[in-house]
Design a protein around this motif. Structure first.
Motif, PDB file in Angstrom:
ATOM      1  N   GLN A   1      40.638  28.486  29.190  1.00  0.00           N
ATOM      2  CA  GLN A   1      39.430  29.310  29.190  1.00  0.00           C
ATOM      3  C   GLN A   1      38.612  29.088  30.460  1.00  0.00           C
ATOM      4  OE1 GLN A   1      37.336  28.327  25.507  1.00  0.00           O
ATOM      5  NE2 GLN A   1      37.670  30.434  24.856  1.00  0.00           N
ATOM      6  N   SER A   2      38.442  27.835  30.817  1.00  0.00           N
ATOM      7  CA  SER A   2      37.678  27.500  32.015  1.00  0.00           C
ATOM      8  C   SER A   2      38.346  28.082  33.261  1.00  0.00           C
ATOM      9  CB  SER A   2      37.550  25.978  32.137  1.00  0.00           C
ATOM     10  OG  SER A   2      36.877  25.633  33.324  1.00  0.00           O
ATOM     11  N   PHE A   3      39.658  27.954  33.345  1.00  0.00           N
ATOM     12  CA  PHE A   3      40.419  28.480  34.482  1.00  0.00           C
ATOM     13  C   PHE A   3      40.249  29.993  34.590  1.00  0.00           C
ATOM     14  CE2 PHE A   3      44.637  30.340  35.668  1.00  0.00           C
ATOM     15  CZ  PHE A   3      44.557  30.096  37.033  1.00  0.00           C
ATOM     16  N   ALA A   4      40.402  30.701  33.474  1.00  0.00           N
ATOM     17  CA  ALA A   4      40.280  32.160  33.493  1.00  0.00           C
ATOM     18  C   ALA A   4      38.863  32.593  33.879  1.00  0.00           C
ATOM     19  CB  ALA A   4      40.675  32.741  32.139  1.00  0.00           C
ATOM     20  N   ALA A   5      37.857  31.895  33.355  1.00  0.00           N
ATOM     21  CA  ALA A   5      36.476  32.218  33.714  1.00  0.00           C
ATOM     22  C   ALA A   5      36.227  31.937  35.198  1.00  0.00           C
ATOM     23  CB  ALA A   5      35.507  31.421  32.845  1.00  0.00           C
TER      24      ALA A   5
ATOM     25  N   ARG B   1      36.930  39.826  28.665  1.00  0.00           N
ATOM     26  CA  ARG B   1      35.987  40.187  27.602  1.00  0.00           C
ATOM     27  C   ARG B   1      35.983  39.111  26.514  1.00  0.00           C
ATOM     28  NH1 ARG B   1      37.406  45.403  29.157  1.00  0.00           N
ATOM     29  NH2 ARG B   1      39.170  45.615  27.749  1.00  0.00           N
ATOM     30  N   ILE B   2      37.143  38.540  26.214  1.00  0.00           N
ATOM     31  CA  ILE B   2      37.238  37.469  25.231  1.00  0.00           C
ATOM     32  C   ILE B   2      36.459  36.240  25.702  1.00  0.00           C
ATOM     33  CG2 ILE B   2      38.849  35.806  24.188  1.00  0.00           C
ATOM     34  CD1 ILE B   2      40.946  38.049  24.202  1.00  0.00           C
ATOM     35  N   LEU B   3      36.432  36.021  27.004  1.00  0.00           N
ATOM     36  CA  LEU B   3      35.829  34.813  27.573  1.00  0.00           C
ATOM     37  C   LEU B   3      34.396  35.013  28.065  1.00  0.00           C
ATOM     38  CD1 LEU B   3      38.926  33.740  29.669  1.00  0.00           C
ATOM     39  CD2 LEU B   3      38.189  32.798  27.489  1.00  0.00           C
ATOM     40  N   GLU B   4      33.704  36.007  27.540  1.00  0.00           N
ATOM     41  CA  GLU B   4      32.391  36.357  28.058  1.00  0.00           C
ATOM     42  C   GLU B   4      31.417  35.181  28.099  1.00  0.00           C
ATOM     43  OE1 GLU B   4      28.868  39.638  27.409  1.00  0.00           O
ATOM     44  OE2 GLU B   4      30.692  39.774  26.237  1.00  0.00           O
ATOM     45  N   SER B   5      31.356  34.368  27.049  1.00  0.00           N
ATOM     46  CA  SER B   5      30.403  33.253  27.040  1.00  0.00           C
ATOM     47  C   SER B   5      30.765  32.207  28.097  1.00  0.00           C
ATOM     48  CB  SER B   5      30.311  32.608  25.659  1.00  0.00           C
ATOM     49  OG  SER B   5      31.535  32.022  25.304  1.00  0.00           O
ATOM     50  N   GLU B   6      32.062  31.935  28.268  1.00  0.00           N
ATOM     51  CA  GLU B   6      32.498  30.979  29.288  1.00  0.00           C
ATOM     52  C   GLU B   6      32.214  31.530  30.686  1.00  0.00           C
ATOM     53  OE1 GLU B   6      34.109  27.452  30.819  1.00  0.00           O
ATOM     54  OE2 GLU B   6      33.557  27.927  28.766  1.00  0.00           O
ATOM     55  N   ILE B   7      32.433  32.823  30.875  1.00  0.00           N
ATOM     56  CA  ILE B   7      32.153  33.458  32.167  1.00  0.00           C
ATOM     57  C   ILE B   7      30.666  33.356  32.487  1.00  0.00           C
ATOM     58  CG2 ILE B   7      32.043  35.690  33.352  1.00  0.00           C
ATOM     59  CD1 ILE B   7      34.744  36.335  31.934  1.00  0.00           C
ATOM     60  N   ASN B   8      29.821  33.659  31.505  1.00  0.00           N
ATOM     61  CA  ASN B   8      28.377  33.563  31.733  1.00  0.00           C
ATOM     62  C   ASN B   8      27.958  32.144  32.087  1.00  0.00           C
ATOM     63  OD1 ASN B   8      27.989  36.296  31.308  1.00  0.00           O
ATOM     64  ND2 ASN B   8      27.574  36.043  29.130  1.00  0.00           N
TER      65      ASN B   8
ATOM     66  N   LEU C   1      38.446  32.203  37.545  1.00  0.00           N
ATOM     67  CA  LEU C   1      39.077  33.314  38.265  1.00  0.00           C
ATOM     68  C   LEU C   1      38.140  34.512  38.329  1.00  0.00           C
ATOM     69  CD1 LEU C   1      42.734  33.254  36.876  1.00  0.00           C
ATOM     70  CD2 LEU C   1      41.968  32.532  39.144  1.00  0.00           C
ATOM     71  N   TYR C   2      37.493  34.794  37.224  1.00  0.00           N
ATOM     72  CA  TYR C   2      36.551  35.919  37.172  1.00  0.00           C
ATOM     73  C   TYR C   2      35.393  35.696  38.137  1.00  0.00           C
ATOM     74  CZ  TYR C   2      33.284  39.394  35.470  1.00  0.00           C
ATOM     75  OH  TYR C   2      32.412  40.441  35.403  1.00  0.00           O
ATOM     76  N   VAL C   3      34.792  34.512  38.080  1.00  0.00           N
ATOM     77  CA  VAL C   3      33.649  34.205  38.948  1.00  0.00           C
ATOM     78  C   VAL C   3      34.060  34.249  40.416  1.00  0.00           C
ATOM     79  CG1 VAL C   3      31.981  32.397  39.575  1.00  0.00           C
ATOM     80  CG2 VAL C   3      32.449  32.881  37.175  1.00  0.00           C
ATOM     81  N   LEU C   4      35.283  33.872  40.697  1.00  0.00           N
ATOM     82  CA  LEU C   4      35.790  33.905  42.067  1.00  0.00           C
ATOM     83  C   LEU C   4      35.995  35.339  42.542  1.00  0.00           C
ATOM     84  CD1 LEU C   4      36.559  31.958  44.325  1.00  0.00           C
ATOM     85  CD2 LEU C   4      38.848  31.852  43.373  1.00  0.00           C
ATOM     86  N   GLY C   5      36.004  36.289  41.618  1.00  0.00           N
ATOM     87  CA  GLY C   5      36.178  37.694  41.982  1.00  0.00           C
ATOM     88  C   GLY C   5      37.623  38.154  41.897  1.00  0.00           C
ATOM     89  N   TRP C   6      38.463  37.368  41.257  1.00  0.00           N
ATOM     90  CA  TRP C   6      39.877  37.708  41.160  1.00  0.00           C
ATOM     91  C   TRP C   6      40.218  38.423  39.860  1.00  0.00           C
ATOM     92  CZ3 TRP C   6      42.463  32.547  43.072  1.00  0.00           C
ATOM     93  CH2 TRP C   6      42.140  32.360  44.421  1.00  0.00           C
ATOM     94  N   ASP C   7      39.183  38.877  39.145  1.00  0.00           N
ATOM     95  CA  ASP C   7      39.422  39.551  37.872  1.00  0.00           C
ATOM     96  C   ASP C   7      40.237  40.831  38.034  1.00  0.00           C
ATOM     97  OD1 ASP C   7      36.932  40.217  39.196  1.00  0.00           O
ATOM     98  OD2 ASP C   7      36.536  41.576  37.527  1.00  0.00           O
TER      99      ASP C   7
END
Length: 162
Positions: free
Chosen positions: A121-125, A142-149, A127-133
Motif C-alpha cells: 500500500q505504501s509503495f503504491a501510494a 482509488r482503493i488507496l485514497e487514505s494512504e495517498i492522502n 508511486l501516485y505521489v511521485l506522479g507515476w499513477d
C-alpha cells in the motif's frame, strides 16, 4: 525508534493489514496442514522474498520522493532502514514461534503477509505521489485514497498537494 514501529502497527490496524494477514495466514496454515508441510521451506522463502522486494521498492520510491521534494534527510533514511530491519526480525521471530509451538507457518504467514500488504500500500501510494499513477491502473489508487492522502500530506510543502 520504537515509537515509529508502534506507529507502523497502529497504521496496520487502521488499514486492515493485520486483518488481511490473519485471514491469509489462516488459509495458508490450513493448506500447510492439509498438504503435510510439503514445500514448507520453499513457501517461507517465497513469502520472505516477496516481503524483501516490496520493502526495497517502497524504500527506493520513498527516497525518490523525498529527494524530489527536497526533504531527504539521511537520518530519516537510516531510521527507515532500521525500521525495515526490525520488520524482518519480527517476521523471523514469527517463524521461531511457529517452530516452538509447532504451528506450521501460521505466525510467520500472519506477520509476513501483513507487512507485505502494508508495504505494498505504501509503495503504491508513493508511486501516485511521485506522479507515476499514469503508468498503473487507476482503480488501485482509488482503493488507496487514505494512504495517498497521508503521503501527500507527508511530502507536501506547507500543505500544497502534488
Amino acid at each position: 525508534m520504537f515509537g515509529k514501529l508502534t506507529d507502523v502497527f497502529q497504521k496496520m490496524v487502521v488499514n486492515k493489514s493485520l486483518v488481511l494477514g490473519a485471514l491469509t495466514g489462516t488459509v495458508g496454515a490450513f493448506f500447510d496442514a492439509v498438504l503435510g508441510a510439503k514445500g514448507f521451506i520453499e513457501l517461507h522463502m517465497y513469502i520472505a522474498a516477496a516481503l524483501a522486494i516490496i520493502v526495497f521498492l517502497d524504500y527506493v520510491v520513498g527516497v525518490r520522493i523525498a529527494k524530489k521534494k527536497d526533504q531527504y534527510v539521511s537520518n530519516k533514511g537510516i531510521d527507515a532502514v532500521i525500521r525495515d530491519g526490525i520488520i524482518f526480525l519480527i517476521v523471523a521471530v514469527g517463524w521461531i514461534f511457529d517452530q516452538l509451538l509447532n504451528t506450521g507457518a501460521f505466525v510467520f504467514a500472519v506477520l509476513a503477509l501483513s507487512f507485505i500488504y502494508h508495504n505494498l500500500q505504501s509503495f503504491a501510494a508513493n508511486l501516485y505521489v511521485l506522479g507515476w499513477d499514469k503508468y498503473f491502473p487507476m482503480w488501485l489508487f482509488r482503493i488507496l485514497e487514505s494512504e495517498i492522502n497521508a503521503k501527500i500530506q507527508k511530502y507536501s510543502d506547507r500543505g500544497e498537494s502534488k
